[in-house]
Design a protein around this motif. Structure first.
Motif, PDB file in Angstrom:
ATOM      1  N   LEU A   7     -13.667  -4.996   1.546  1.00  0.00           N
ATOM      2  CA  LEU A   7     -12.763  -4.848   2.500  1.00  0.00           C
ATOM      3  C   LEU A   7     -11.166  -4.538   2.508  1.00  0.00           C
ATOM      4  CD1 LEU A   7     -14.353  -7.501   4.865  1.00  0.00           C
ATOM      5  CD2 LEU A   7     -15.272  -5.103   4.680  1.00  0.00           C
ATOM      6  N   THR A   8     -10.707  -4.981   1.158  1.00  0.00           N
ATOM      7  CA  THR A   8      -9.645  -4.524   0.713  1.00  0.00           C
ATOM      8  C   THR A   8      -9.522  -4.172  -0.774  1.00  0.00           C
ATOM      9  OG1 THR A   8      -9.220  -6.915   0.008  1.00  0.00           O
ATOM     10  CG2 THR A   8      -8.547  -6.290   2.382  1.00  0.00           C
ATOM     11  N   GLU A   9      -8.279  -3.892  -1.251  1.00  0.00           N
ATOM     12  CA  GLU A   9      -8.162  -3.197  -2.478  1.00  0.00           C
ATOM     13  C   GLU A   9      -7.505  -4.308  -3.234  1.00  0.00           C
ATOM     14  OE1 GLU A   9      -9.548  -0.485  -3.839  1.00  0.00           O
ATOM     15  OE2 GLU A   9     -10.404  -0.313  -1.853  1.00  0.00           O
ATOM     16  N   PRO A  10      -7.994  -4.794  -4.366  1.00  0.00           N
ATOM     17  CA  PRO A  10      -7.154  -6.011  -5.250  1.00  0.00           C
ATOM     18  C   PRO A  10      -5.896  -4.959  -6.170  1.00  0.00           C
ATOM     19  CG  PRO A  10      -9.226  -5.132  -6.445  1.00  0.00           C
ATOM     20  CD  PRO A  10      -9.265  -4.681  -4.999  1.00  0.00           C
ATOM     21  N   LEU A  11      -5.004  -5.736  -6.304  1.00  0.00           N
ATOM     22  CA  LEU A  11      -3.911  -5.219  -6.728  1.00  0.00           C
ATOM     23  C   LEU A  11      -4.118  -4.534  -8.224  1.00  0.00           C
ATOM     24  CD1 LEU A  11      -0.668  -4.374  -6.285  1.00  0.00           C
ATOM     25  CD2 LEU A  11      -0.234  -6.478  -7.430  1.00  0.00           C
ATOM     26  N   VAL A  12      -4.878  -5.277  -9.024  1.00  0.00           N
ATOM     27  CA  VAL A  12      -5.246  -4.625 -10.086  1.00  0.00           C
ATOM     28  C   VAL A  12      -5.686  -3.218 -10.347  1.00  0.00           C
ATOM     29  CG1 VAL A  12      -5.212  -6.815 -11.544  1.00  0.00           C
ATOM     30  CG2 VAL A  12      -7.169  -5.854 -10.525  1.00  0.00           C
ATOM     31  N   ASN A  13      -6.842  -3.035  -9.130  1.00  0.00           N
ATOM     32  CA  ASN A  13      -7.305  -1.685  -8.882  1.00  0.00           C
ATOM     33  C   ASN A  13      -6.117  -0.671  -8.558  1.00  0.00           C
ATOM     34  OD1 ASN A  13      -9.673  -2.493  -9.773  1.00  0.00           O
ATOM     35  ND2 ASN A  13     -10.845  -2.623  -7.575  1.00  0.00           N
ATOM     36  N   ILE A  14      -5.490  -1.081  -7.622  1.00  0.00           N
ATOM     37  CA  ILE A  14      -4.318  -0.169  -7.248  1.00  0.00           C
ATOM     38  C   ILE A  14      -3.121   0.216  -8.420  1.00  0.00           C
ATOM     39  CG2 ILE A  14      -2.132  -0.051  -5.620  1.00  0.00           C
ATOM     40  CD1 ILE A  14      -3.767  -2.012  -3.850  1.00  0.00           C
ATOM     41  N   LEU A  15      -3.059  -0.629  -9.075  1.00  0.00           N
ATOM     42  CA  LEU A  15      -2.002  -0.241 -10.213  1.00  0.00           C
ATOM     43  C   LEU A  15      -2.853   0.351 -11.393  1.00  0.00           C
ATOM     44  CD1 LEU A  15      -0.542  -3.916 -11.067  1.00  0.00           C
ATOM     45  CD2 LEU A  15       0.459  -1.955  -9.781  1.00  0.00           C
ATOM     46  N   GLU A  30       3.374   1.770  -4.877  1.00  0.00           N
ATOM     47  CA  GLU A  30       3.384   0.233  -5.763  1.00  0.00           C
ATOM     48  C   GLU A  30       4.093  -0.951  -5.077  1.00  0.00           C
ATOM     49  OE1 GLU A  30       4.224  -2.110 -10.080  1.00  0.00           O
ATOM     50  OE2 GLU A  30       3.986   0.057  -9.759  1.00  0.00           O
ATOM     51  N   ALA A  31       5.179  -0.362  -4.636  1.00  0.00           N
ATOM     52  CA  ALA A  31       6.044  -1.617  -3.984  1.00  0.00           C
ATOM     53  C   ALA A  31       5.372  -1.608  -2.700  1.00  0.00           C
ATOM     54  CB  ALA A  31       7.620  -0.889  -3.940  1.00  0.00           C
ATOM     55  N   ALA A  32       5.005  -1.107  -1.964  1.00  0.00           N
ATOM     56  CA  ALA A  32       4.426  -1.242  -0.693  1.00  0.00           C
ATOM     57  C   ALA A  32       3.046  -2.100  -0.732  1.00  0.00           C
ATOM     58  CB  ALA A  32       4.015   0.208   0.075  1.00  0.00           C
ATOM     59  N   ALA A  33       2.287  -2.178  -1.876  1.00  0.00           N
ATOM     60  CA  ALA A  33       1.177  -2.915  -2.076  1.00  0.00           C
ATOM     61  C   ALA A  33       1.529  -4.181  -2.523  1.00  0.00           C
ATOM     62  CB  ALA A  33       0.444  -1.868  -3.174  1.00  0.00           C
ATOM     63  N   ARG A  34       2.458  -4.490  -3.373  1.00  0.00           N
ATOM     64  CA  ARG A  34       2.921  -5.648  -3.675  1.00  0.00           C
ATOM     65  C   ARG A  34       3.517  -6.378  -2.511  1.00  0.00           C
ATOM     66  NH1 ARG A  34       3.096  -6.570  -9.042  1.00  0.00           N
ATOM     67  NH2 ARG A  34       3.134  -4.871 -10.478  1.00  0.00           N
ATOM     68  N   ALA A  57      -0.378   2.903   2.631  1.00  0.00           N
ATOM     69  CA  ALA A  57      -0.179   4.439   3.194  1.00  0.00           C
ATOM     70  C   ALA A  57       0.924   4.288   4.462  1.00  0.00           C
ATOM     71  CB  ALA A  57      -1.187   5.299   3.404  1.00  0.00           C
ATOM     72  N   ASP A  58       0.461   3.320   5.418  1.00  0.00           N
ATOM     73  CA  ASP A  58       1.260   3.078   6.333  1.00  0.00           C
ATOM     74  C   ASP A  58       2.783   2.726   6.383  1.00  0.00           C
ATOM     75  OD1 ASP A  58      -0.389   4.101   8.129  1.00  0.00           O
ATOM     76  OD2 ASP A  58      -1.298   2.404   9.002  1.00  0.00           O
ATOM     77  N   ARG A  59       3.063   1.870   5.122  1.00  0.00           N
ATOM     78  CA  ARG A  59       4.271   1.226   4.620  1.00  0.00           C
ATOM     79  C   ARG A  59       5.234   2.278   3.790  1.00  0.00           C
ATOM     80  NH1 ARG A  59       5.354  -4.397   4.272  1.00  0.00           N
ATOM     81  NH2 ARG A  59       4.161  -5.520   5.529  1.00  0.00           N
ATOM     82  N   VAL A  60       4.614   3.116   3.508  1.00  0.00           N
ATOM     83  CA  VAL A  60       5.452   4.167   2.441  1.00  0.00           C
ATOM     84  C   VAL A  60       6.174   5.157   3.598  1.00  0.00           C
ATOM     85  CG1 VAL A  60       5.253   6.035   1.016  1.00  0.00           C
ATOM     86  CG2 VAL A  60       3.684   4.152   0.634  1.00  0.00           C
ATOM     87  N   ALA A  61       7.298   5.241   3.233  1.00  0.00           N
ATOM     88  CA  ALA A  61       8.206   6.009   4.234  1.00  0.00           C
ATOM     89  C   ALA A  61       7.941   7.425   4.271  1.00  0.00           C
ATOM     90  CB  ALA A  61       9.762   5.926   3.879  1.00  0.00           C
ATOM     91  N   LEU A  62       6.784   7.786   5.235  1.00  0.00           N
ATOM     92  CA  LEU A  62       6.650   9.013   5.257  1.00  0.00           C
ATOM     93  C   LEU A  62       6.969   9.599   6.730  1.00  0.00           C
ATOM     94  CD1 LEU A  62       3.311   9.474   3.266  1.00  0.00           C
ATOM     95  CD2 LEU A  62       5.472  10.230   2.640  1.00  0.00           C
ATOM     96  N   PRO A  63       7.444  10.674   6.979  1.00  0.00           N
ATOM     97  CA  PRO A  63       7.760  11.189   8.281  1.00  0.00           C
ATOM     98  C   PRO A  63       6.843  11.280   9.366  1.00  0.00           C
ATOM     99  CG  PRO A  63       7.841  13.094   6.918  1.00  0.00           C
ATOM    100  CD  PRO A  63       7.578  11.848   6.026  1.00  0.00           C
TER     101      PRO A  63
END
Length: 243
Positions: free
Chosen positions: A124-132, A153-157, A170-176
């Motif tokens: 249901l979620t992504e572990p940080l090790v997989n994201i990295l 990476e910064a958003a995930a952490r 994706a929602d936390r990354v500053a996209l317009p």
């Protein structure tokens, strides 16, 4: 007998690990029971940690003192392998190595939410090790620039492990606008790498290759039967008498 404690990291363990005694994620007392049941090798991948008492280091030391080979990888197993490597537990894969050398230090980096066994352990979620591992791939789409990967990476952490999904990232990354965020989410899902699964498969291979029984050699340290250890043994033996 070779016992493998696993669940959400490798939901299809019964198919990919034939010949191993597959047991659900380990909690306190489970490794002791595996030794009592006659295990010659134990593989620890998944384990409970929030609402149950986690696997106790003392159980691992007991198994090792009895000549049982103990392997750890990917998740709880990687943590315990790093913590017990000086006593002979074998860490398998890059996640275990990262905890051993201090590249990873936070237990939550391997944690994730998942469905129960009855629903196939669906993540249901992504572990940080997989994201990295995903962001460090050499063949990422050109749109995933180094700068954007750093922001991802910064958003995930910044997210708590129970909230760490590709959409939330994706929602936390500053996209317009929302269209770009949805496109980013889709790209990340398309190239996602499951590093925990990769390491779990390496552990399965290591266990299959371990064709010897319990070692007759004793470690160069002495297992101490403390009062707390005797309490655990008494509880587990009492459960045995109930059945």
């Amino acid at each position: 007998m070779k016992v493998l404690f696993i669940g959400p990291t490798l939901p299809d363990a019964a198919r990919v690990a034939p010949g191993l005694d597959i047991r659900p994620p380990a909690i306190q007392g489970d490794l002791y029971r595996a030794v009592r049941d006659g295990a010659a090798a134990i593989g620890l991948v998944d384990g409970g940690f929030e609402y149950t008492a986690p696997v106790w280091h003392k159980e691992i030391l007991y198994a090792l003192s009895e000549g049982v080979a103990v392997f750890g990888a990917a998740s709880m197993g990687a943590l315990r392998a790093a913590e017990c490597r000086a006593f002979g537990m074998v860490g398998v894969g890059t996640i275990a190595q990262a905890y051993a050398d201090g590249t990873l230090v936070d237990d939550a980096d391997v944690a994730q939410l998942h469905a129960p066994a009855e629903l196939g352990w669906v993540s249901l979620t992504e572990p940080l090790v997989n994201i990295l591992a995903t962001l460090q791939q050499p063949d990422l789409p050109a749109s995933l620039t180094p700068d954007l990967c750093n922001r991802i990476e910064a958003a995930a952490r910044q997210l708590y492990f129970k909230e760490r999904t590709w959409r939330a990232i994706a929602d936390r990354v500053a996209l317009p606008d929302i269209t770009l965020r949805k496109r980013l989410e889709a790209e990340l899902k398309a190239c996602a790498r499951n590093k925990k699964r990769e390491d779990a498969l390496l552990l399965v291979a290591a266990m299959k290759a371990h064709d010897v029984g319990r070692s007759h050699e004793r470690p160069d340290w002495v297992f101490q039967e403390t009062t707390l250890w005797r309490d655990l043994v008494d509880r587990e033996n009492a459960k045995l008498l109930m059945f």
